[in-house]
Design an enzyme around this catalytic site. Sequence first.
Site, PDB file in Angstrom:
ATOM      1  NE  ARG A 120      -4.913  -0.476  -5.915  1.00  0.00           N
ATOM      2  CZ  ARG A 120      -4.057  -0.374  -6.954  1.00  0.00           C
ATOM      3  NH1 ARG A 120      -3.836   0.795  -7.528  1.00  0.00           N
ATOM      4  NH2 ARG A 120      -3.441  -1.444  -7.398  1.00  0.00           N
TER       5      ARG A 120
ATOM      6  CG  ASN B 190      -0.752  -5.502  -7.980  1.00  0.00           C
ATOM      7  OD1 ASN B 190       0.031  -5.666  -8.898  1.00  0.00           O
ATOM      8  ND2 ASN B 190      -1.339  -4.341  -7.746  1.00  0.00           N
ATOM      9  CG  ASP B 191      -4.368  -9.131  -4.144  1.00  0.00           C
ATOM     10  OD1 ASP B 191      -3.602  -9.331  -3.191  1.00  0.00           O
ATOM     11  OD2 ASP B 191      -5.120  -8.146  -4.219  1.00  0.00           O
TER      12      ASP B 191
ATOM     13  CD  GLU C 294      -8.205  -8.762  -6.353  1.00  0.00           C
ATOM     14  OE1 GLU C 294      -7.150  -8.117  -6.466  1.00  0.00           O
ATOM     15  OE2 GLU C 294      -9.191  -8.317  -5.747  1.00  0.00           O
TER      16      GLU C 294
ATOM     17  NE  ARG D 290     -10.170  -2.571  -5.600  1.00  0.00           N
ATOM     18  CZ  ARG D 290      -8.876  -2.841  -5.536  1.00  0.00           C
ATOM     19  NH1 ARG D 290      -8.363  -3.773  -6.325  1.00  0.00           N
ATOM     20  NH2 ARG D 290      -8.095  -2.196  -4.713  1.00  0.00           N
TER      21      ARG D 290
ATOM     22  CG  HIS E 177      -1.128   1.063   2.030  1.00  0.00           C
ATOM     23  ND1 HIS E 177      -0.749   0.994   3.334  1.00  0.00           N
ATOM     24  CD2 HIS E 177      -1.505   2.335   1.812  1.00  0.00           C
ATOM     25  CE1 HIS E 177      -0.903   2.169   3.877  1.00  0.00           C
ATOM     26  NE2 HIS E 177      -1.361   2.998   2.990  1.00  0.00           N
TER      27      HIS E 177
ATOM     28  CB  CYS F 209      -6.389  -3.045 -13.100  1.00  0.00           C
ATOM     29  SG  CYS F 209      -7.130  -4.171 -11.922  1.00  0.00           S
TER      30      CYS F 209
ATOM     31  NE  ARG G 123      -0.438  -6.528  -2.938  1.00  0.00           N
ATOM     32  CZ  ARG G 123      -1.495  -5.994  -3.522  1.00  0.00           C
ATOM     33  NH1 ARG G 123      -2.576  -6.732  -3.764  1.00  0.00           N
ATOM     34  NH2 ARG G 123      -1.512  -4.734  -3.879  1.00  0.00           N
TER      35      ARG G 123
HETATM   36  C1  PEP Z   1      -4.318  -6.296  -7.825  1.00  0.00           C
HETATM   37  O1  PEP Z   1      -4.417  -7.086  -6.884  1.00  0.00           O
HETATM   38  O2  PEP Z   1      -3.639  -6.518  -8.842  1.00  0.00           O
HETATM   39  C2  PEP Z   1      -5.006  -5.002  -7.789  1.00  0.00           C
HETATM   40  C3  PEP Z   1      -5.026  -4.214  -8.835  1.00  0.00           C
HETATM   41  O3  PEP Z   1      -5.578  -4.639  -6.621  1.00  0.00           O
HETATM   42  P1  PEP Z   1      -4.757  -4.096  -5.347  1.00  0.00           P
HETATM   43  O4  PEP Z   1      -3.354  -3.825  -5.761  1.00  0.00           O
HETATM   44  O5  PEP Z   1      -5.484  -2.875  -4.906  1.00  0.00           O
HETATM   45  O6  PEP Z   1      -4.894  -5.236  -4.390  1.00  0.00           O
HETATM   46 MG    MG Z   2      -5.892  -6.781  -5.421  1.00  0.00          MG
END
Ligand code: PEP
Ligand code: MG
Length: 580
Positions: A300, A457-458, A434, A336, A193, A505, A468
């Site tokens: 987000r 990312n997830d 994800e 989202r 974050h 994304c 992560r």
């Molecule tokens: C992801 O998980 O790729 C995503 C875009 O959401 P976040 O990074 O907010 O978890």
């Molecule tokens: Mg995510």
Amino acid sequence: MPVTLSGIPASPGIVVGPAHLLRWEVPEVPARAIGPHEAEAEVARIHDAFAQAIGRLQEVRERAERQAGPAESAIFDVQISIIEDVELRSRVESVIRQGFAAERAFDVVMIEWREHFARSVHAMMRERVGDLTDVHIRVLTILLGLGDHDPVDLPEGANAILVTHDLTPSLTVQLDRGRIIGIATDAGTRTSHVAILARSLGLPAVVGLLEATTRIESGDQVILDGAAGTLMVRPNAAELAAAAARAQNEKREQVELARLANAEAITLDGVHITLRANVDLPDEAEAAARSGAEGVGLMRTEFLVVGRATMPDEDEQYDAYRKVIEAFGSKPVVIRTFDIGGDKLPVGGFPHEPNPFLGWRAIRMCLDQPAIFKTQLRALLRAAVHGDVRIMLPLIVSSDEVRQARFLLAECAAELAARGEPHRADVPLGIMIETPAAAMIADLLAKDVAFFSIGTNDLVQYTLAVDRGNASLASRYTPLHPAVLRLIARAQQMGAAAGLEVNVCGEMASEPLMAYALIGLGIRQLSVSAISVPLVKRIVRGLHTERAGAVARQALEANTAEMAEQVLRAGLDADRGAQG
Ligand code: PEP
Ligand code: MG
């Protein structure tokens, strides 16, 4: 001696300035036994420390109230009430009387209390663990004379580079953002974050430095290079000059990329790739629109909540969404619903969990807290009258979640209709892919939703079982692992077969080699942070989709992430060579 620390590039930009070291961790407490005759003096010491801590918290609260409003400052009242708690005070006094120095007694009691609160069956108590930790640190810092490293105490007039272990939400709320020109953290990765927030704020940042807080003193001059992921400590004149030259180059490159804002994101063989922006804060929307993005692929919304002590009400959310929607005119804006949890938490008010990324996060929290979720859904349906809005659900693992969300959405539309409030009841509902579960059942989910957006990312963390946000595992976090590529390919194929738009994304979309892989896998929509939009456009304009497709098919058959990367790199280089 100048030292260069290497970390993970989190947000580009080169800045030079004094480091502001913020140690917000429970300090080591030396063991010190006391004799019976010393007990009263130690009791007096602890009371004095309590009084000082309360005084400090009152100051912090007033500042937070001025900067962020009364709702934000409320957490400091909670912390004051902890220090004033009669039971806490008498327990500390009794431990002192058993022969422990004040700091030791306080430390022991706070450890006990934090454990007890963390294990409580009552959510209200678990939610207080963060406040207890802050009180633990603040009082010990006073007792041990460590100097107060409050985040709000940035050097007067200085534009400082914040160096800290990790930027937690409770620190974010205290931060004097106006005076920070860069962020360096020991912890964190590109997708944690702090990195996402830094990119949104346009602040250069390097994370995952592992030992920045032990190698740097407050006031040390540092050069932070966000794109290279380095932090140079006490640079000499030659290094300063070299950094200034690199900064000039970066600026020139930015000017060149900015020229692409109005160019089409079209490949060499004439395939249009839709490039949208990820927007985390409503204030970024205008800059994102200027970057040449064809809408927002991911807003987000949890950043409306992170670092705050209270949830924004329906009107506040409506204003925030409307701001983003209007910045993009008639272009699509995918918003989202709250992905609260993991490492994106409000201050207080949320349970402390042993495995937050596998815990009460995102759609799970929203479905369990319909009052919070419905407030957001109503705000979204109202804001939707101002543009082309689409609602996206995070962390989906089953169609049940979609069904329940859709049911609540219909309830919200009915409530707004009953209130006579202008709104749209037909907002398209899509989901994030994800989790491996969602990718595996993408064919089934495709029947229930209007679009997919792959959150790599997830998806990478859950597929490879690699946290992560854990900097020491960063080399194992490999988005090009064939398992990840296969899941992406599967989601893309299932989505396309059902006639859905399939977007990516996650951060993968903004890395040149990975964007090449994604387009090769058939992805035709990418959403990246605003600063990356022109960069990705340049990549797209140099690609040939059929050639990328052939290379991506080979990468799917690779045994390891490393081999997939080699295959892709060779393909990309050959393509570039072919273009001369
Ligand atoms: C992801 O998980 O790729 C995503 C875009 O959401 P976040 O990074 O907010 O978890
Ligand atoms: Mg995510």
